[in-house]
Design an enzyme around this catalytic site. Structure first.
Site, short mmCIF file in Angstrom:
data_model
loop_
_atom_site.label_atom_id
_atom_site.label_comp_id
_atom_site.label_asym_id
_atom_site.label_seq_id
_atom_site.Cartn_x
_atom_site.Cartn_y
_atom_site.Cartn_z
N LYS A 240 0.88 -1.26 -0.54
CA LYS A 240 -0.27 0.11 -0.29
C LYS A 240 1.24 1.29 -0.18
CE LYS A 240 -2.00 -1.59 3.97
NZ LYS A 240 -2.61 -1.73 4.96
N THR A 273 -8.29 8.87 9.46
CA THR A 273 -7.67 7.68 8.07
C THR A 273 -6.75 6.61 9.76
OG1 THR A 273 -5.63 8.82 8.50
CG2 THR A 273 -6.78 8.97 6.06
N GLY A 275 -7.05 3.68 11.18
CA GLY A 275 -7.64 2.36 11.37
C GLY A 275 -7.84 1.64 9.49
N THR A 276 -7.86 2.55 8.49
CA THR A 276 -7.52 2.28 6.98
C THR A 276 -6.94 0.89 7.18
OG1 THR A 276 -6.16 3.53 6.84
CG2 THR A 276 -8.26 4.58 6.24
N GLY A 277 -5.88 0.99 7.67
CA GLY A 277 -5.16 -1.13 7.00
C GLY A 277 -5.67 -2.35 7.33
N CYS A 278 -6.63 -1.86 8.46
CA CYS A 278 -7.52 -3.03 9.34
C CYS A 278 -8.77 -3.02 8.27
CB CYS A 278 -8.24 -2.87 10.65
SG CYS A 278 -6.79 -2.22 11.96
#
Ligand SMILES: Cc1ncc(COP(=O)(O)OP(=O)(O)O)c(N)n1
Ligand SMILES: Cc1nc(C(=O)O)sc1CCOP(=O)(O)O
Ligand SMILES: [Mg+2]
Length: 558
Positions: A240, A273, A275-278
Protein backbone atom coordinates in the site's frame (compact mmCIF):
# COMPACT_ATOMS: atom_id res chain seq x y z
CA UNK A 1 -9.55 -36.26 -0.28
CA UNK A 2 -12.56 -38.50 -0.67
CA UNK A 3 -14.76 -39.13 2.34
CA UNK A 4 -15.78 -42.66 2.96
CA UNK A 5 -19.23 -43.46 4.24
CA UNK A 6 -17.56 -45.20 7.17
CA UNK A 7 -16.27 -41.95 8.61
CA UNK A 8 -17.97 -40.60 11.68
CA UNK A 9 -20.32 -37.66 11.46
CA UNK A 10 -18.13 -35.49 13.64
CA UNK A 11 -15.27 -36.06 11.24
CA UNK A 12 -17.55 -35.12 8.38
CA UNK A 13 -18.64 -31.96 10.14
CA UNK A 14 -15.15 -30.90 11.07
CA UNK A 15 -13.13 -31.81 8.05
CA UNK A 16 -14.90 -32.92 4.95
CA UNK A 17 -17.00 -29.86 4.34
CA UNK A 18 -14.06 -27.51 4.43
CA UNK A 19 -12.16 -27.32 1.18
CA UNK A 20 -8.58 -28.07 2.10
CA UNK A 21 -6.01 -25.43 1.37
CA UNK A 22 -3.00 -26.66 -0.50
CA UNK A 23 -0.15 -24.29 -0.51
CA UNK A 24 0.86 -22.66 -3.72
CA UNK A 25 -1.90 -24.22 -5.76
CA UNK A 26 -1.46 -23.29 -9.36
CA UNK A 27 -5.22 -22.81 -9.76
CA UNK A 28 -6.43 -19.25 -9.40
CA UNK A 29 -8.43 -18.32 -6.34
CA UNK A 30 -11.96 -19.60 -6.86
CA UNK A 31 -14.27 -16.96 -8.29
CA UNK A 32 -17.20 -18.13 -6.33
CA UNK A 33 -17.34 -20.27 -3.24
CA UNK A 34 -20.36 -22.44 -2.87
CA UNK A 35 -22.01 -21.40 0.31
CA UNK A 36 -24.23 -24.27 1.32
CA UNK A 37 -23.03 -27.47 2.85
CA UNK A 38 -24.86 -29.44 0.19
CA UNK A 39 -23.11 -27.64 -2.60
CA UNK A 40 -19.74 -28.03 -0.94
CA UNK A 41 -20.41 -31.69 -0.44
CA UNK A 42 -21.16 -32.00 -4.13
CA UNK A 43 -17.97 -30.13 -4.99
CA UNK A 44 -16.03 -32.58 -2.90
CA UNK A 45 -17.71 -35.58 -4.43
CA UNK A 46 -19.66 -36.56 -1.33
CA UNK A 47 -22.95 -38.24 -2.01
CA UNK A 48 -26.04 -36.27 -1.06
CA UNK A 49 -27.49 -39.16 0.86
CA UNK A 50 -24.48 -39.28 3.13
CA UNK A 51 -24.64 -35.54 3.65
CA UNK A 52 -28.33 -35.66 4.39
CA UNK A 53 -27.87 -38.66 6.62
CA UNK A 54 -25.10 -36.95 8.59
CA UNK A 55 -26.99 -33.72 8.82
CA UNK A 56 -30.18 -35.44 9.89
CA UNK A 57 -28.35 -37.21 12.70
CA UNK A 58 -26.97 -33.89 13.86
CA UNK A 59 -30.40 -32.28 13.65
CA UNK A 60 -29.27 -29.90 10.90
CA UNK A 61 -31.32 -28.55 8.05
CA UNK A 62 -29.22 -29.21 4.97
CA UNK A 63 -30.96 -26.48 3.01
CA UNK A 64 -30.12 -23.71 5.51
CA UNK A 65 -28.13 -20.75 4.27
CA UNK A 66 -24.66 -20.18 5.57
CA UNK A 67 -23.45 -16.67 6.32
CA UNK A 68 -20.09 -15.73 4.85
CA UNK A 69 -17.82 -15.65 7.89
CA UNK A 70 -14.56 -13.86 8.62
CA UNK A 71 -12.62 -14.52 11.81
CA UNK A 72 -10.40 -11.62 12.80
CA UNK A 73 -7.40 -12.32 15.01
CA UNK A 74 -6.33 -8.89 16.20
CA UNK A 75 -6.01 -6.40 19.03
CA UNK A 76 -8.77 -4.34 20.59
CA UNK A 77 -8.64 -0.57 20.10
CA UNK A 78 -10.49 1.20 22.91
CA UNK A 79 -11.05 4.17 20.60
CA UNK A 80 -12.71 1.74 18.15
CA UNK A 81 -11.10 3.31 15.08
CA UNK A 82 -8.82 0.37 14.31
CA UNK A 83 -8.21 -3.21 15.39
CA UNK A 84 -10.97 -5.64 16.23
CA UNK A 85 -13.54 -2.86 16.33
CA UNK A 86 -12.70 -1.66 12.80
CA UNK A 87 -12.76 -5.25 11.58
CA UNK A 88 -16.23 -5.84 13.03
CA UNK A 89 -17.55 -2.65 11.47
CA UNK A 90 -15.97 -3.32 8.08
CA UNK A 91 -17.38 -6.84 7.93
CA UNK A 92 -20.81 -5.66 9.07
CA UNK A 93 -20.76 -2.92 6.45
CA UNK A 94 -19.94 -5.52 3.80
CA UNK A 95 -22.66 -7.88 5.00
CA UNK A 96 -20.38 -10.57 6.39
CA UNK A 97 -20.42 -12.21 9.81
CA UNK A 98 -17.29 -11.50 11.85
CA UNK A 99 -16.08 -13.44 14.86
CA UNK A 100 -13.16 -12.22 16.93
CA UNK A 101 -10.09 -13.60 18.63
CA UNK A 102 -8.48 -10.85 20.71
CA UNK A 103 -4.71 -10.95 20.95
CA UNK A 104 -4.17 -7.78 22.96
CA UNK A 105 -6.16 -5.03 24.59
CA UNK A 106 -4.89 -1.55 23.90
CA UNK A 107 -5.72 1.68 25.68
CA UNK A 108 -5.88 3.89 22.64
CA UNK A 109 -7.48 7.04 21.29
CA UNK A 110 -6.98 9.51 18.47
CA UNK A 111 -3.78 10.79 20.11
CA UNK A 112 -1.98 7.44 20.28
CA UNK A 113 -1.56 4.21 22.18
CA UNK A 114 -1.37 4.72 25.94
CA UNK A 115 -1.07 1.05 26.93
CA UNK A 116 -1.01 -2.51 25.63
CA UNK A 117 -2.01 -5.62 27.54
CA UNK A 118 -1.17 -8.81 25.68
CA UNK A 119 -3.60 -11.70 26.04
CA UNK A 120 -1.83 -14.90 27.23
CA UNK A 121 -1.11 -17.17 24.27
CA UNK A 122 -3.00 -20.11 25.85
CA UNK A 123 -6.08 -17.94 25.98
CA UNK A 124 -5.64 -16.84 22.38
CA UNK A 125 -5.44 -20.56 21.55
CA UNK A 126 -8.64 -21.20 23.49
CA UNK A 127 -10.50 -18.43 21.65
CA UNK A 128 -9.26 -19.77 18.31
CA UNK A 129 -10.41 -23.28 19.14
CA UNK A 130 -13.81 -22.08 20.33
CA UNK A 131 -14.54 -20.32 17.06
CA UNK A 132 -12.75 -22.50 14.52
CA UNK A 133 -14.03 -25.81 15.87
CA UNK A 134 -17.63 -24.70 15.72
CA UNK A 135 -18.45 -21.86 13.41
CA UNK A 136 -17.40 -22.69 9.83
CA UNK A 137 -15.04 -19.82 9.28
CA UNK A 138 -14.42 -18.98 5.62
CA UNK A 139 -11.55 -16.54 5.93
CA UNK A 140 -9.15 -15.62 8.71
CA UNK A 141 -7.84 -12.08 8.81
CA UNK A 142 -4.94 -11.27 11.10
CA UNK A 143 -4.04 -7.90 12.56
CA UNK A 144 -1.99 -7.23 15.66
CA UNK A 145 -0.04 -10.37 16.58
CA UNK A 146 2.04 -9.04 19.43
CA UNK A 147 4.20 -12.04 20.39
CA UNK A 148 5.98 -15.00 18.82
CA UNK A 149 3.86 -17.34 20.92
CA UNK A 150 0.66 -15.91 19.52
CA UNK A 151 1.90 -16.24 15.94
CA UNK A 152 2.80 -19.85 16.71
CA UNK A 153 -0.58 -20.56 18.30
CA UNK A 154 -2.35 -19.14 15.25
CA UNK A 155 -0.25 -21.16 12.90
CA UNK A 156 -1.07 -24.36 14.80
CA UNK A 157 -4.77 -23.57 14.93
CA UNK A 158 -4.90 -22.99 11.20
CA UNK A 159 -3.17 -26.32 10.61
CA UNK A 160 -5.79 -28.02 12.74
CA UNK A 161 -8.72 -26.07 11.30
CA UNK A 162 -7.90 -25.05 7.73
CA UNK A 163 -9.89 -22.19 6.27
CA UNK A 164 -10.42 -21.06 2.72
CA UNK A 165 -8.12 -18.07 2.85
CA UNK A 166 -5.86 -16.17 5.20
CA UNK A 167 -5.48 -12.39 4.91
CA UNK A 168 -2.44 -11.09 6.78
CA UNK A 169 -2.28 -7.42 7.68
CA UNK A 170 1.21 -7.29 9.16
CA UNK A 171 0.44 -4.72 11.85
CA UNK A 172 3.65 -3.75 13.60
CA UNK A 173 3.38 -0.04 14.07
CA UNK A 174 0.08 1.81 14.58
CA UNK A 175 -0.80 4.75 12.36
CA UNK A 176 0.20 7.04 15.23
CA UNK A 177 3.68 5.49 15.22
CA UNK A 178 3.34 3.27 18.28
CA UNK A 179 5.02 -0.12 18.09
CA UNK A 180 2.40 -2.86 18.35
CA UNK A 181 4.48 -5.97 17.84
CA UNK A 182 7.65 -7.21 19.42
CA UNK A 183 10.39 -6.73 16.76
CA UNK A 184 11.53 -10.29 17.47
CA UNK A 185 8.39 -11.61 15.82
CA UNK A 186 9.63 -10.30 12.48
CA UNK A 187 11.51 -13.48 11.76
CA UNK A 188 8.49 -15.55 12.67
CA UNK A 189 6.36 -13.39 10.45
CA UNK A 190 8.67 -13.98 7.56
CA UNK A 191 9.10 -17.69 8.15
CA UNK A 192 5.63 -18.78 9.15
CA UNK A 193 2.89 -16.27 8.70
CA UNK A 194 3.74 -15.12 5.21
CA UNK A 195 3.86 -18.77 4.15
CA UNK A 196 0.26 -19.21 5.25
CA UNK A 197 -1.03 -15.99 3.75
CA UNK A 198 -3.22 -15.86 0.68
CA UNK A 199 -2.54 -12.16 0.71
CA UNK A 200 -0.36 -9.89 2.79
CA UNK A 201 -1.20 -6.18 2.90
CA UNK A 202 1.72 -4.14 4.28
CA UNK A 203 1.99 -0.36 4.09
CA UNK A 204 5.31 1.15 3.10
CA UNK A 205 6.74 1.11 6.63
CA UNK A 206 5.73 -2.51 7.17
CA UNK A 207 7.06 -3.50 3.75
CA UNK A 208 10.39 -1.89 4.55
CA UNK A 209 10.51 -3.58 7.97
CA UNK A 210 9.68 -6.98 6.49
CA UNK A 211 12.41 -6.47 3.89
CA UNK A 212 15.13 -5.50 6.35
CA UNK A 213 14.89 -1.73 5.93
CA UNK A 214 14.54 -1.50 2.14
CA UNK A 215 14.02 2.11 0.96
CA UNK A 216 10.74 2.64 -0.83
CA UNK A 217 10.38 5.90 -2.66
CA UNK A 218 8.80 5.11 -6.00
CA UNK A 219 6.19 2.83 -7.50
CA UNK A 220 9.04 0.84 -9.05
CA UNK A 221 10.46 0.29 -5.56
CA UNK A 222 7.03 -0.95 -4.50
CA UNK A 223 6.94 -3.40 -7.41
CA UNK A 224 10.36 -4.77 -6.45
CA UNK A 225 9.26 -5.04 -2.83
CA UNK A 226 6.05 -6.84 -3.80
CA UNK A 227 8.07 -9.42 -5.72
CA UNK A 228 10.49 -9.92 -2.83
CA UNK A 229 7.64 -10.33 -0.36
CA UNK A 230 5.95 -12.76 -2.72
CA UNK A 231 9.05 -14.91 -2.71
CA UNK A 232 8.60 -15.29 1.07
CA UNK A 233 5.43 -17.31 0.62
CA UNK A 234 2.16 -15.39 0.30
CA UNK A 235 0.07 -16.13 -2.79
CA UNK A 236 -0.54 -12.42 -3.37
CA UNK A 237 0.93 -9.19 -2.09
CA UNK A 238 -0.62 -5.76 -1.82
CA UNK A 239 1.95 -3.08 -1.04
CA UNK A 240 0.00 0.00 0.00
CA UNK A 241 1.53 3.24 -1.17
CA UNK A 242 -0.61 5.69 0.78
CA UNK A 243 2.50 7.21 2.35
CA UNK A 244 4.47 7.46 -0.88
CA UNK A 245 5.84 10.99 -1.14
CA UNK A 246 5.01 13.25 -4.08
CA UNK A 247 2.17 11.25 -5.54
CA UNK A 248 -1.07 12.96 -6.45
CA UNK A 249 -3.11 9.81 -6.09
CA UNK A 250 -2.74 6.84 -3.77
CA UNK A 251 -1.08 3.93 -5.61
CA UNK A 252 -1.08 0.39 -4.30
CA UNK A 253 0.83 -2.39 -6.03
CA UNK A 254 -0.79 -5.82 -6.26
CA UNK A 255 1.32 -8.80 -7.29
CA UNK A 256 0.08 -12.38 -7.54
CA UNK A 257 3.33 -13.97 -8.65
CA UNK A 258 2.56 -13.48 -12.31
CA UNK A 259 1.05 -10.08 -12.89
CA UNK A 260 1.41 -6.66 -11.35
CA UNK A 261 -1.55 -4.33 -11.02
CA UNK A 262 -1.17 -0.72 -10.03
CA UNK A 263 -4.32 0.32 -8.26
CA UNK A 264 -4.81 4.06 -8.28
CA UNK A 265 -7.28 6.00 -6.19
CA UNK A 266 -7.68 9.69 -5.44
CA UNK A 267 -5.99 10.86 -2.25
CA UNK A 268 -8.66 11.89 0.24
CA UNK A 269 -7.53 14.89 2.26
CA UNK A 270 -8.58 14.04 5.79
CA UNK A 271 -7.22 13.49 9.28
CA UNK A 272 -9.67 10.62 9.71
CA UNK A 273 -7.50 7.76 8.50
CA UNK A 274 -7.10 5.77 11.72
CA UNK A 275 -7.98 2.15 10.99
CA UNK A 276 -7.73 2.23 7.21
CA UNK A 277 -5.26 -0.70 7.13
CA UNK A 278 -7.40 -2.92 9.35
CA UNK A 279 -10.51 -1.96 7.41
CA UNK A 280 -8.98 -2.64 4.03
CA UNK A 281 -7.72 -6.08 5.10
CA UNK A 282 -11.07 -6.96 6.72
CA UNK A 283 -12.93 -5.85 3.66
CA UNK A 284 -10.68 -7.99 1.44
CA UNK A 285 -11.41 -10.91 3.78
CA UNK A 286 -15.14 -10.17 3.67
CA UNK A 287 -15.22 -10.08 -0.12
CA UNK A 288 -13.24 -13.33 -0.31
CA UNK A 289 -15.72 -14.90 2.12
CA UNK A 290 -18.54 -13.82 -0.19
CA UNK A 291 -16.81 -15.44 -3.15
CA UNK A 292 -14.76 -12.79 -4.93
CA UNK A 293 -11.50 -13.55 -6.67
CA UNK A 294 -8.48 -12.02 -4.94
CA UNK A 295 -8.02 -9.12 -7.33
CA UNK A 296 -11.75 -8.25 -7.25
CA UNK A 297 -11.73 -8.43 -3.45
CA UNK A 298 -8.81 -6.01 -3.32
CA UNK A 299 -10.46 -3.61 -5.78
CA UNK A 300 -13.79 -3.70 -3.94
CA UNK A 301 -12.06 -3.16 -0.61
CA UNK A 302 -10.09 -0.20 -1.94
CA UNK A 303 -13.21 1.41 -3.33
CA UNK A 304 -15.05 0.88 -0.04
CA UNK A 305 -12.25 2.46 2.01
CA UNK A 306 -11.98 5.42 -0.38
CA UNK A 307 -15.73 6.00 -0.15
CA UNK A 308 -15.72 5.77 3.63
CA UNK A 309 -12.78 8.21 3.86
CA UNK A 310 -14.41 10.65 1.49
CA UNK A 311 -17.67 10.37 3.35
CA UNK A 312 -16.03 10.90 6.75
CA UNK A 313 -13.44 13.47 5.82
CA UNK A 314 -14.99 16.28 7.83
CA UNK A 315 -16.23 14.45 10.89
CA UNK A 316 -14.65 15.38 14.19
CA UNK A 317 -14.05 12.76 16.85
CA UNK A 318 -11.22 13.12 19.37
CA UNK A 319 -8.49 15.70 19.75
CA UNK A 320 -5.58 13.77 18.27
CA UNK A 321 -3.92 13.92 14.89
CA UNK A 322 -5.75 10.91 13.48
CA UNK A 323 -9.46 10.44 13.84
CA UNK A 324 -11.52 7.37 13.01
CA UNK A 325 -13.82 7.21 10.00
CA UNK A 326 -17.39 6.06 9.67
CA UNK A 327 -17.70 2.56 8.25
CA UNK A 328 -21.44 2.90 7.78
CA UNK A 329 -21.25 6.18 5.88
CA UNK A 330 -23.84 7.67 8.16
CA UNK A 331 -22.26 9.99 10.72
CA UNK A 332 -22.14 12.68 8.08
CA UNK A 333 -25.83 12.37 7.40
CA UNK A 334 -26.58 15.85 8.50
CA UNK A 335 -30.35 15.99 8.59
CA UNK A 336 -31.64 19.17 10.10
CA UNK A 337 -34.34 17.04 11.69
CA UNK A 338 -31.75 14.70 13.23
CA UNK A 339 -33.97 11.80 12.17
CA UNK A 340 -36.80 13.08 14.38
CA UNK A 341 -39.36 14.63 12.07
CA UNK A 342 -42.41 15.69 14.10
CA UNK A 343 -44.65 17.32 11.50
CA UNK A 344 -44.35 20.77 13.07
CA UNK A 345 -41.81 21.53 10.34
CA UNK A 346 -44.76 21.65 7.89
CA UNK A 347 -46.08 24.96 9.21
CA UNK A 348 -44.99 27.08 6.26
CA UNK A 349 -43.86 24.82 3.48
CA UNK A 350 -42.26 26.66 0.53
CA UNK A 351 -42.15 24.66 -2.71
CA UNK A 352 -39.88 26.18 -5.38
CA UNK A 353 -40.64 26.71 -9.04
CA UNK A 354 -37.77 27.43 -11.42
CA UNK A 355 -40.07 29.21 -13.91
CA UNK A 356 -41.12 31.73 -11.27
CA UNK A 357 -37.54 32.31 -10.13
CA UNK A 358 -36.33 32.71 -13.71
CA UNK A 359 -39.00 35.30 -14.33
CA UNK A 360 -37.55 37.42 -11.52
CA UNK A 361 -33.96 36.46 -12.44
CA UNK A 362 -33.54 34.97 -8.98
CA UNK A 363 -31.03 32.18 -8.43
CA UNK A 364 -32.55 29.26 -6.55
CA UNK A 365 -30.23 29.79 -3.58
CA UNK A 366 -31.44 33.40 -3.24
CA UNK A 367 -35.08 32.34 -3.42
CA UNK A 368 -34.55 29.67 -0.75
CA UNK A 369 -32.68 32.04 1.58
CA UNK A 370 -35.37 34.70 1.26
CA UNK A 371 -38.14 32.18 1.92
CA UNK A 372 -36.40 31.04 5.08
CA UNK A 373 -35.80 34.60 6.23
CA UNK A 374 -39.49 35.27 5.69
CA UNK A 375 -40.40 32.35 7.97
CA UNK A 376 -40.54 29.19 5.79
CA UNK A 377 -40.12 26.15 8.02
CA UNK A 378 -39.41 23.58 5.31
CA UNK A 379 -38.32 23.83 1.66
CA UNK A 380 -39.01 21.54 -1.28
CA UNK A 381 -37.02 21.88 -4.49
CA UNK A 382 -39.58 21.16 -7.21
CA UNK A 383 -37.49 21.50 -10.35
CA UNK A 384 -39.29 19.61 -13.07
CA UNK A 385 -36.91 20.41 -15.92
CA UNK A 386 -33.55 20.58 -14.15
CA UNK A 387 -30.65 18.59 -15.55
CA UNK A 388 -29.53 16.00 -13.05
CA UNK A 389 -26.04 17.34 -12.45
CA UNK A 390 -27.22 20.91 -12.08
CA UNK A 391 -30.04 19.76 -9.79
CA UNK A 392 -27.57 17.99 -7.48
CA UNK A 393 -25.34 21.08 -7.32
CA UNK A 394 -28.30 23.34 -6.59
CA UNK A 395 -29.56 20.98 -3.90
CA UNK A 396 -26.14 20.93 -2.23
CA UNK A 397 -25.93 24.71 -2.32
CA UNK A 398 -29.44 25.05 -0.89
CA UNK A 399 -28.66 22.56 1.88
CA UNK A 400 -25.81 24.82 2.95
CA UNK A 401 -28.34 27.63 3.24
CA UNK A 402 -31.04 25.61 5.01
CA UNK A 403 -29.00 23.77 7.61
CA UNK A 404 -27.74 26.72 9.65
CA UNK A 405 -31.42 27.64 10.10
CA UNK A 406 -32.31 24.02 10.90
CA UNK A 407 -34.80 24.08 8.02
CA UNK A 408 -35.15 20.71 6.24
CA UNK A 409 -34.72 20.62 2.48
CA UNK A 410 -36.65 17.99 0.52
CA UNK A 411 -36.42 17.09 -3.15
CA UNK A 412 -39.51 16.68 -5.33
CA UNK A 413 -39.75 13.34 -7.15
CA UNK A 414 -36.00 12.70 -7.56
CA UNK A 415 -34.74 10.12 -5.06
CA UNK A 416 -31.43 9.97 -6.95
CA UNK A 417 -30.88 13.69 -6.46
CA UNK A 418 -31.81 13.43 -2.77
CA UNK A 419 -29.29 10.63 -2.32
CA UNK A 420 -26.53 12.33 -4.28
CA UNK A 421 -26.94 15.64 -2.48
CA UNK A 422 -27.63 14.12 0.96
CA UNK A 423 -30.82 16.19 1.15
CA UNK A 424 -33.11 15.72 4.13
CA UNK A 425 -35.71 13.79 2.19
CA UNK A 426 -38.12 13.63 -0.72
CA UNK A 427 -41.70 14.36 -1.66
CA UNK A 428 -43.34 11.84 -3.98
CA UNK A 429 -46.75 11.70 -5.61
CA UNK A 430 -49.03 8.82 -6.54
CA UNK A 431 -47.32 8.28 -9.89
CA UNK A 432 -43.74 8.73 -8.60
CA UNK A 433 -41.53 6.13 -6.97
CA UNK A 434 -43.58 4.36 -4.27
CA UNK A 435 -42.78 5.64 -0.79
CA UNK A 436 -42.06 2.07 0.31
CA UNK A 437 -39.23 1.84 -2.23
CA UNK A 438 -38.00 5.35 -1.48
CA UNK A 439 -37.80 4.39 2.20
CA UNK A 440 -35.62 1.39 1.39
CA UNK A 441 -33.33 3.53 -0.73
CA UNK A 442 -33.15 6.47 1.65
CA UNK A 443 -32.94 4.65 4.95
CA UNK A 444 -34.86 5.28 8.16
CA UNK A 445 -33.79 8.84 8.94
CA UNK A 446 -34.73 10.75 5.80
CA UNK A 447 -38.07 12.51 5.55
CA UNK A 448 -40.58 11.16 3.04
CA UNK A 449 -43.76 13.00 2.11
CA UNK A 450 -46.51 11.57 -0.12
CA UNK A 451 -49.29 13.41 -2.01
CA UNK A 452 -52.68 11.97 -1.06
CA UNK A 453 -56.17 12.90 -2.14
CA UNK A 454 -58.00 9.99 -0.51
CA UNK A 455 -58.24 8.15 2.78
CA UNK A 456 -56.90 4.98 1.13
CA UNK A 457 -53.83 6.78 -0.19
CA UNK A 458 -53.22 8.28 3.24
CA UNK A 459 -53.41 4.84 4.83
CA UNK A 460 -51.01 3.40 2.27
CA UNK A 461 -48.54 6.26 2.83
CA UNK A 462 -48.51 5.39 6.51
CA UNK A 463 -47.99 1.69 5.74
CA UNK A 464 -45.17 2.57 3.38
CA UNK A 465 -43.21 4.39 6.07
CA UNK A 466 -43.88 8.01 5.01
CA UNK A 467 -43.43 10.84 7.51
CA UNK A 468 -46.21 13.17 6.33
CA UNK A 469 -48.77 13.56 3.59
CA UNK A 470 -49.51 16.53 1.35
CA UNK A 471 -53.25 16.84 0.66
CA UNK A 472 -54.74 18.89 -2.16
CA UNK A 473 -55.58 20.68 -4.22
CA UNK A 474 -57.54 22.45 -1.62
CA UNK A 475 -58.33 25.16 -4.18
CA UNK A 476 -57.77 25.30 -7.94
CA UNK A 477 -54.22 26.19 -8.92
CA UNK A 478 -52.52 27.22 -12.13
CA UNK A 479 -49.13 26.00 -10.87
CA UNK A 480 -49.87 22.31 -11.45
CA UNK A 481 -51.70 21.36 -14.62
CA UNK A 482 -54.89 19.28 -14.46
CA UNK A 483 -54.83 19.07 -10.70
CA UNK A 484 -58.13 17.90 -9.28
CA UNK A 485 -59.36 19.63 -6.14
CA UNK A 486 -60.45 17.96 -2.92
CA UNK A 487 -61.74 21.15 -1.31
CA UNK A 488 -61.84 21.87 2.40
CA UNK A 489 -64.15 18.89 2.99
CA UNK A 490 -61.83 16.48 1.21
CA UNK A 491 -58.90 17.87 3.18
CA UNK A 492 -60.76 17.40 6.45
CA UNK A 493 -61.76 13.81 5.60
CA UNK A 494 -58.17 12.88 4.76
CA UNK A 495 -56.81 14.61 7.88
CA UNK A 496 -59.26 12.78 10.15
CA UNK A 497 -58.28 9.40 8.66
CA UNK A 498 -54.55 10.03 8.46
CA UNK A 499 -52.19 8.68 11.07
CA UNK A 500 -49.54 11.00 9.66
CA UNK A 501 -49.20 14.78 9.88
CA UNK A 502 -50.78 16.60 6.94
CA UNK A 503 -49.85 19.71 4.98
CA UNK A 504 -52.52 21.32 2.78
CA UNK A 505 -51.56 22.36 -0.76
CA UNK A 506 -53.08 23.96 -3.84
CA UNK A 507 -54.18 27.56 -4.35
CA UNK A 508 -53.39 28.60 -0.77
CA UNK A 509 -52.50 32.24 -0.05
CA UNK A 510 -52.40 34.78 2.78
CA UNK A 511 -56.14 35.45 2.37
CA UNK A 512 -57.41 31.87 2.66
CA UNK A 513 -54.71 30.39 4.95
CA UNK A 514 -56.72 31.12 8.13
CA UNK A 515 -59.73 29.29 6.68
CA UNK A 516 -57.62 26.30 5.70
CA UNK A 517 -55.92 25.91 9.07
CA UNK A 518 -59.26 26.65 10.74
CA UNK A 519 -60.81 23.32 9.63
CA UNK A 520 -59.60 21.85 12.84
CA UNK A 521 -57.91 18.41 12.83
CA UNK A 522 -54.79 18.61 15.00
CA UNK A 523 -52.68 16.69 12.49
CA UNK A 524 -53.14 19.45 9.91
CA UNK A 525 -49.81 21.08 10.56
CA UNK A 526 -49.50 23.75 7.92
CA UNK A 527 -49.77 24.87 4.32
CA UNK A 528 -47.56 24.27 1.30
CA UNK A 529 -47.34 27.04 -1.26
CA UNK A 530 -45.62 27.76 -4.53
CA UNK A 531 -46.96 30.89 -6.22
CA UNK A 532 -47.86 32.77 -3.04
CA UNK A 533 -44.19 32.84 -2.10
CA UNK A 534 -42.31 32.66 -5.41
CA UNK A 535 -44.53 34.32 -8.05
CA UNK A 536 -43.82 37.86 -6.88
CA UNK A 537 -40.65 39.92 -6.69
CA UNK A 538 -40.13 39.90 -2.90
CA UNK A 539 -39.98 36.34 -1.64
CA UNK A 540 -39.09 37.44 1.85
CA UNK A 541 -41.99 39.93 1.98
CA UNK A 542 -44.61 37.47 0.65
CA UNK A 543 -43.41 34.72 2.97
CA UNK A 544 -43.59 37.06 5.97
CA UNK A 545 -47.18 38.00 5.10
CA UNK A 546 -48.21 34.37 4.91
CA UNK A 547 -46.34 33.56 8.11
CA UNK A 548 -48.18 36.20 10.07
CA UNK A 549 -51.55 34.91 8.76
CA UNK A 550 -50.69 31.37 9.78
CA UNK A 551 -49.61 32.57 13.20
CA UNK A 552 -52.92 34.37 13.55
CA UNK A 553 -54.75 31.17 12.60
CA UNK A 554 -52.95 29.24 15.29
CA UNK A 555 -53.64 31.91 17.90
CA UNK A 556 -57.33 31.87 16.89
CA UNK A 557 -57.50 28.10 17.23
CA UNK A 558 -56.04 28.25 20.75
C1 LIG B 1 -46.18 19.15 -0.05
C2 LIG B 1 -46.52 18.66 -1.38
N1 LIG B 1 -47.70 18.09 -1.57
C3 LIG B 1 -48.06 17.64 -2.79
C4 LIG B 1 -47.17 17.75 -3.85
C5 LIG B 1 -47.50 17.18 -5.20
O1 LIG B 1 -46.69 16.08 -5.53
P1 LIG B 1 -47.02 15.23 -6.83
O2 LIG B 1 -48.41 14.76 -6.72
O3 LIG B 1 -45.98 14.22 -7.01
O4 LIG B 1 -46.92 16.30 -7.97
P2 LIG B 1 -45.62 17.07 -8.42
O5 LIG B 1 -45.31 18.08 -7.36
O6 LIG B 1 -44.53 16.09 -8.57
O7 LIG B 1 -46.03 17.71 -9.69
C6 LIG B 1 -45.95 18.35 -3.60
N2 LIG B 1 -45.05 18.50 -4.56
N3 LIG B 1 -45.64 18.79 -2.37
C1 LIG C 1 -47.35 20.95 -6.51
C2 LIG C 1 -48.78 20.88 -6.23
N1 LIG C 1 -49.36 19.73 -5.77
C3 LIG C 1 -50.66 19.88 -5.59
C4 LIG C 1 -51.56 18.80 -5.14
O1 LIG C 1 -52.77 19.02 -5.11
O2 LIG C 1 -51.05 17.74 -4.79
S1 LIG C 1 -51.17 21.44 -5.92
C5 LIG C 1 -49.64 21.92 -6.34
C6 LIG C 1 -49.29 23.28 -6.77
C7 LIG C 1 -49.43 24.28 -5.66
O3 LIG C 1 -49.03 25.50 -6.14
P1 LIG C 1 -49.71 26.85 -5.66
O4 LIG C 1 -49.35 27.02 -4.24
O5 LIG C 1 -49.08 27.89 -6.53
O6 LIG C 1 -51.17 26.72 -5.89
MG1 LIG D 1 -44.28 14.14 -8.06
Amino acid sequence: MACSGLLSNSFIANKCFRPRRHHKLAVPYPRSFSSSRVHLAQNLGISMSMEENGAAKQGLDVSRKKLPHVLTVAGSDSGAGAGIQADLKACAARGVYCSTVITAVTAQNTVGVQGVNIVPDEFVAQQLKSVLSDMEVDVVKTGMLPSIEIVRVLQQSLKEFPVRAVVVDPVMVSTSGDVLADPSILARFREELLMMADIVTPNLKETSTLLGGMRLETVDDMRRAAKLLHSMGPRSVLVKGGDLPESFDAVDVFFDGEEYHELHSPRVKTRNTHGTGCTLASCIAAELAKGSSMLSAVKLAKRYVETALEYSKDIILGNGAQGPFDHFLRLKHNTSTGGTFSGNELFLYAVTDSGMNEKWERPMEVAVKEAIEGGATIIQLREKDAETRKFIETAKACLKICHPYKVPLLINDRIDVALASDADGVHVGQSDMPARVARILLGPDKVIGVSCKTVEQAHQAWLDGADYIGCGGVYPTSTKANNSTVGLDGLKTVCLASKLPVVAIGGINASNAITVLGIGPPNLKGVAVVSTVFARSSVVGETRKLHSMLTEAVLKAN
